[in-house]
Design an enzyme around this catalytic site. Structure first.
Site, PDB file in Angstrom:
ATOM      1  N   HIS A 179       0.827  -1.210   0.000  1.00 18.84           N
ATOM      2  CA  HIS A 179       0.000   0.000   0.000  1.00 18.84           C
ATOM      3  C   HIS A 179       0.860   1.258   0.000  1.00 18.84           C
ATOM      4  CE1 HIS A 179      -3.901  -1.915   0.012  1.00 18.84           C
ATOM      5  NE2 HIS A 179      -3.331  -2.856   0.741  1.00 18.84           N
ATOM      6  N   THR A 180       1.944   1.188  -0.722  1.00 24.05           N
ATOM      7  CA  THR A 180       2.804   2.361  -0.925  1.00 24.05           C
ATOM      8  C   THR A 180       2.865   2.740  -2.407  1.00 24.05           C
ATOM      9  OG1 THR A 180       4.635   0.818  -1.026  1.00 24.05           O
ATOM     10  CG2 THR A 180       4.316   1.965   1.057  1.00 24.05           C
ATOM     11  N   ASP A 181       2.542   1.789  -3.292  1.00 24.92           N
ATOM     12  CA  ASP A 181       2.802   2.060  -4.723  1.00 24.92           C
ATOM     13  C   ASP A 181       1.950   3.192  -5.289  1.00 24.92           C
ATOM     14  OD1 ASP A 181       0.486   0.424  -4.754  1.00 24.92           O
ATOM     15  OD2 ASP A 181       1.166  -0.820  -6.429  1.00 24.92           O
ATOM     16  N   GLY A 210      -3.228 -14.936  -4.936  1.00 30.72           N
ATOM     17  CA  GLY A 210      -2.442 -13.819  -4.396  1.00 30.72           C
ATOM     18  C   GLY A 210      -1.079 -13.658  -5.026  1.00 30.72           C
ATOM     19  N   SER A 215      -2.043 -13.758 -10.657  1.00 33.53           N
ATOM     20  CA  SER A 215      -2.359 -14.503 -11.879  1.00 33.53           C
ATOM     21  C   SER A 215      -3.036 -13.605 -12.915  1.00 33.53           C
ATOM     22  CB  SER A 215      -3.239 -15.715 -11.552  1.00 33.53           C
ATOM     23  OG  SER A 215      -4.368 -15.337 -10.807  1.00 33.53           O
ATOM     24  N   SER A 216      -3.913 -12.701 -12.499  1.00 29.48           N
ATOM     25  CA  SER A 216      -4.602 -11.860 -13.490  1.00 29.48           C
ATOM     26  C   SER A 216      -3.634 -10.851 -14.101  1.00 29.48           C
ATOM     27  CB  SER A 216      -5.809 -11.139 -12.873  1.00 29.48           C
ATOM     28  OG  SER A 216      -5.404 -10.256 -11.865  1.00 29.48           O
ATOM     29  N   GLU A 249      -5.787  -3.106 -16.257  1.00 30.80           N
ATOM     30  CA  GLU A 249      -6.330  -3.685 -15.019  1.00 30.80           C
ATOM     31  C   GLU A 249      -7.339  -2.721 -14.377  1.00 30.80           C
ATOM     32  OE1 GLU A 249      -5.737  -6.484 -13.147  1.00 30.80           O
ATOM     33  OE2 GLU A 249      -6.725  -5.774 -11.310  1.00 30.80           O
ATOM     34  N   ASP A 271       2.422  -4.664  -9.286  1.00 32.70           N
ATOM     35  CA  ASP A 271       2.290  -6.043  -9.765  1.00 32.70           C
ATOM     36  C   ASP A 271       2.770  -6.168 -11.209  1.00 32.70           C
ATOM     37  OD1 ASP A 271       1.084  -6.634  -7.299  1.00 32.70           O
ATOM     38  OD2 ASP A 271      -0.825  -5.917  -8.047  1.00 32.70           O
TER      39      ASP A 271
HETATM   40  C1  GLA Z   1      -2.571  -4.936  -4.889  1.00 31.63           C
HETATM   41  C2  GLA Z   1      -2.384  -3.882  -5.980  1.00 31.63           C
HETATM   42  C3  GLA Z   1      -0.999  -3.273  -5.934  1.00 31.63           C
HETATM   43  C4  GLA Z   1      -0.617  -2.824  -4.540  1.00 31.63           C
HETATM   44  C5  GLA Z   1      -0.921  -3.917  -3.509  1.00 31.63           C
HETATM   45  C6  GLA Z   1      -0.682  -3.432  -2.101  1.00 31.63           C
HETATM   46  O1  GLA Z   1      -1.749  -6.034  -5.152  1.00 31.63           O
HETATM   47  O2  GLA Z   1      -2.622  -4.441  -7.256  1.00 31.63           O
HETATM   48  O3  GLA Z   1      -0.920  -2.203  -6.851  1.00 31.63           O
HETATM   49  O4  GLA Z   1      -1.265  -1.617  -4.199  1.00 31.63           O
HETATM   50  O5  GLA Z   1      -2.250  -4.372  -3.625  1.00 31.63           O
HETATM   51  O6  GLA Z   1       0.658  -3.169  -1.911  1.00 31.63           O
END
Ligand code: GLA
Length: 334
Positions: free
Chosen positions: A18-20, A102, A105-106, A134, A146
């Site tokens: 939750h930093t991106d 988690g 995959s998508s 996405e 991701d």
């Molecule tokens: C999901 C989102 C990412 C990122 C994470 C938390 O995976 O797709 O962009 O925000 O949550 O770090």
């Protein structure tokens, strides 16, 4: 006719969640599970999947990916709508990434579709395009981590990523450490509080400026208690990513492990993205001999935990290794 394979790995994030979406730091790696699309040219997009009963058939122009069915076709459609490709593909999708497990995959599917449709450009451009795909397909304002890690993976390395500058610094991953991913509970970010967190971070930034540059003192000065907690998490998590990369470079696994536990506690107490089930799983794994550290990973509200451990110390879960990012292969060479 030449058959080619577009191959994209899954990913796991070691620390920095939750930093991106505020341009912060993350520390994922691309892992040795892959989605392959074996394809040949076509005048539309026609895909079957080993894991889905219904095929996806799309024209080369898609306006609204959310209207596409079957559901897995929305991700394909997101990429098609972003690319408006000149040529289509006829192909088959298969994967060794646990679907909905988690490990992205998508996102791997999106990156593989882009390569199969002839995407040409840099890792950053590929990551941005598939992130937009996405966001449009899911309606969730997810960040770039991701797709960036799937596109930019480096074998044997974890990836110190700056999601503001969009740079990747590969950090060698030690041979004598296992990375183990355990699936805890299925989740989807659609309909989750993910979008609320993005809004809460924007609210914090309206008060103290960009979180990627903010200090913990500034974050702690925010009046609104919820916005304050979110900001405090992000600021401290960015620092934990820097410290974790340093610890890994110094082979200081005890410090790396402590940082993972601190990250989990922050996601639980300040960011409210953990669940009781994930907290229990983290506490259990942390208590096992040979475990350096463990935390929830990814978006949260379910999903996975990731542990660093001595080789063979954990027998439950998927042991993963860092691999190269997505690529196009000749079918003969694959
Ligand atoms: C999901 C989102 C990412 C990122 C994470 C938390 O995976 O797709 O962009 O925000 O949550 O770090």
């Amino acid at each position: 006719m030449s058959v080619r394979i577009a191959r994209a790995p899954g990913r796991v994030n070691l620390i920095g969640d939750h930093t991106d979406y505020t341009g912060g730091l993350v520390f994922p790696m691309a892992v040795d599970r892959w989605t392959d699309i074996r394809f040949e040219p076509s005048d539309q997009v026609e895909l079957t999947s080993a894991d889905e009963s219904e095929p996806v058939t799309l024209p080369l122009r898609v306006d609204d990916p959310t209207t596409v069915s079957p559901a897995w076709g929305k991700y394909v459609a997101g990429v098609v709508s972003e690319m408006a490709p000149a040529h289509g593909i006829r192909g088959h999708v298969s994967t060794t990434i646990p679907i909905g497990g988690g490990m992205s995959s998508s996102h791997a599917l999106e990156v593989a579709v882009a390569l199969a449709l002839g995407f040409e450009g840099s890792v950053v451009e590929l990551a941005k395009l598939t992130q937009r795909a996405e966001n449009r397909a899911s309606g969730v304002p997810t960040g770039i981590m991701d797709q960036f890690s799937i596109a930019g993976g480096v074998a044997g390395h974890a990836l110190l990523m700056d999601c503001g500058a969009l740079t990747i610094t590969p950090v060698p991953f030690p041979d004598d450490v296992d990375v183990v991913v355990q699936f805890i509970a299925h989740r989807t970010l659609v309909g989750s509080a993910y979008a609320d967190r993005v809004r809460e971070c924007a609210a914090a930034e309206a008060i103290i400026g960009p979180l990627r540059e903010a200090t913990s003192v500034a974050a702690a000065s925010i009046d609104d208690p919820v916005v304050r907690k979110r900001a405090m998490h992000v600021v401290a998590e960015n620092q934990r990513v820097r410290d974790f990369a340093d610890a890994l470079r110094a082979h200081d696994l005890a410090t790396a492990g402590e940082l993972m536990l601190a990250s989990h506690a922050s996601l639980r107490d300040l960011y409210d993205t953990s669940t009781a089930q994930m907290d229990a799983a983290v506490a259990h794994v942390a208590s096992l001999p040979g475990v350096h550290g463990v935390r929830m990973t990814g978006g949260g509200f379910g999903g996975c935990i990731v542990a660093l451990a001595e080789p063979g110390a954990l027998d439950e879960g998927w042991r993963v290794r860092a691999v190269d990012g997505a690529q196009l292969l000749d079918a003969d060479a694959a």
